[in-house]
Design a protein around this motif. Structure first.
Motif, short mmCIF file in Angstrom:
data_model
loop_
_atom_site.label_atom_id
_atom_site.label_comp_id
_atom_site.label_asym_id
_atom_site.label_seq_id
_atom_site.Cartn_x
_atom_site.Cartn_y
_atom_site.Cartn_z
N LEU A 109 5.10 -0.47 -29.08
CA LEU A 109 3.79 -0.84 -28.19
C LEU A 109 3.33 0.55 -28.09
CD1 LEU A 109 2.59 -2.38 -25.81
CD2 LEU A 109 4.31 -1.68 -24.37
N MET A 110 1.87 0.51 -27.81
CA MET A 110 1.21 1.79 -27.64
C MET A 110 -0.13 1.48 -26.57
SD MET A 110 -0.59 4.76 -29.82
CE MET A 110 0.90 5.63 -29.93
N VAL A 152 -2.19 -0.94 -22.00
CA VAL A 152 -2.97 0.08 -21.17
C VAL A 152 -1.94 0.43 -20.14
CG1 VAL A 152 -5.14 -0.83 -21.55
CG2 VAL A 152 -3.88 -1.81 -19.90
N SER A 153 -2.46 1.70 -19.34
CA SER A 153 -1.62 2.11 -18.36
C SER A 153 -2.50 2.68 -17.41
CB SER A 153 -0.68 3.25 -18.95
OG SER A 153 0.16 3.81 -17.76
N ALA A 158 -11.51 -3.15 -12.85
CA ALA A 158 -12.85 -3.21 -13.74
C ALA A 158 -12.52 -2.64 -14.78
CB ALA A 158 -13.80 -2.09 -12.83
N ASP A 159 -11.26 -1.71 -15.03
CA ASP A 159 -10.89 -1.16 -16.40
C ASP A 159 -10.53 -2.14 -17.58
OD1 ASP A 159 -11.46 1.54 -15.31
OD2 ASP A 159 -9.52 1.35 -14.19
N LEU A 160 -9.79 -3.08 -16.80
CA LEU A 160 -9.15 -4.14 -17.53
C LEU A 160 -10.35 -5.04 -17.91
CD1 LEU A 160 -6.11 -5.09 -15.40
CD2 LEU A 160 -6.05 -3.91 -17.54
N ASN A 174 0.09 -3.72 -18.87
CA ASN A 174 -0.47 -2.78 -17.96
C ASN A 174 0.78 -2.19 -17.18
OD1 ASN A 174 -2.21 -1.32 -16.76
ND2 ASN A 174 -2.80 -2.91 -15.02
N GLN A 175 1.04 -0.88 -17.73
CA GLN A 175 1.93 -0.08 -17.17
C GLN A 175 1.37 0.52 -15.91
OE1 GLN A 175 4.11 3.77 -18.40
NE2 GLN A 175 4.76 2.09 -19.77
N ILE A 176 2.01 0.33 -14.55
CA ILE A 176 1.46 1.01 -13.41
C ILE A 176 2.56 1.53 -12.67
CG2 ILE A 176 -0.59 -0.56 -13.47
CD1 ILE A 176 0.99 -2.10 -11.32
N LEU A 177 1.98 2.38 -11.72
CA LEU A 177 3.18 2.95 -10.66
C LEU A 177 3.46 1.75 -9.70
CD1 LEU A 177 4.43 5.27 -9.32
CD2 LEU A 177 2.30 5.64 -7.95
#
Length: 296
Positions: A109-110, A152-153, A158-160, A174-177
């Motif tokens: 996964l990147m 993505v992270s 909006a970015d998605l 989507n990797q998030i805090l």
């Protein structure tokens, strides 16, 4: 055992439900840590170009495989494209550099590490075209078999939408805090509605929650530690937690998750006060900036 459990990404690739984060672990030091983690049972290692430890992660992976009788595909490996990479040619080169540095022929996964370069993180500037360029490089590497999945992270809605509306392949992750005291439910729900798995980095809030008396009392109820409670919270939300530790005993305890938080206690945790990260608010990977999601 949590090590044997997986989520399934939209393209059918299985990803272990618990990963080991390697942020802020030096390249030389990470070798033994990755080796030990795989020895403990971890089958998912998360790194990034920004962490400057891909070489060590790859060396640790090979060391573990050589003594464990496992194949490369027995361990799921994630890396992330540098946040500053916002052109096709640069992203393409960096993807290949990661493969060479890690010493592997594919990455499982990147992710694009951030929608903005770290020096401009959440400052309001849009990088839609640059993100599409970087995404196209990931799409091509995915089509070529260099990457088994792409995502993505730190991407917000909006970015998605930019990638969903203009890309060819939809982001798979989507990797998030996300952790107790800071769980962005709207973003989690939106990401899921578009078919993405949501990963939670820093599920123990950079350690800031470990002195929280309320969490300590709740953890005691389940006869577990605060870190275990926080990691289990993420899992019960359907998130994939990526706790980071350099301590083998903590690796084991972080994976000792054979308990269930009650519905009432989950509601309490969802409403937990915003977390004060203290000194950890200034994340080095963000160019010494204070993370805008850090609560005070």
């Amino acid at each position: 055992m949590i090590f044997e459990e997986t989520f399934t990404l939209p393209n059918g690739v299985e990803i272990p439900k618990l990963g080991l984060g390697t942020w802020r672990i030096a390249d030389d030091a990470v070798v033994s840590i990755v080796r030990d983690a795989i020895g403990v049972g971890y089958r998912h290692i998360d790194t990034a170009q920004a962490y400057a430890n891909e070489r060590g992660v790859g060396e640790g992976l090979r060391a573990a495989l050589s003594v464990g009788g496992m194949a490369r595909d027995d361990v799921f490996l994630t890396s992330k494209l540098a946040a500053e990479s916002k052109s096709y040619d640069d992203a393409k080169q960096r993807i290949d550099t990661s493969l060479n540095t890690l010493g592997v022929d594919h990455v499982d996964l990147m992710l694009i590490h951030s929608p903005q370069p770290w020096a401009e993180f959440r400052d309001g500037a849009r990088f839609d075209e640059g993100n599409l360029e970087a995404w196209r490089a990931l799409e091509d590497a995915y089509a070529a078999g260099k990457l088994r999945a792409i995502g993505v992270s730190n991407f917000e809605r909006a970015d998605l939408d930019n990638l969903l509306d203009n890309g060819t392949v939809a982001p798979m992750v989507n990797q998030i805090l996300a952790h107790v005291g800071n769980t962005p439910f709207d973003l989690i729900d939106y990401s899921r509605s578009k078919g993405m798995l949501v990963e939670a980095y820093s599920p123990v809030a950079h350690g800031a929650v470990l002195q929280n008396a309320r969490l300590a009392a709740l953890a005691e109820k389940y006869e577990v530690g605060i870190a275990q409670l926080c990691i289990r919270y993420c899992l019960q939300l359907g998130l994939l937690p990526l706790p980071k530790t350099t301590n083998v005993d903590h690796m084991r305890s972080n994976a000792a998750l054979n308990f269930e938080i009650s519905g009432a206690d989950m509601e309490t945790l969802k409403l937990a006060d915003n977390t004060d990260y203290g000194a950890a608010s200034a994340f080095p990977v963000f160019g010494k900036k204070r993370h805008p999601d850090a609560r005070h």
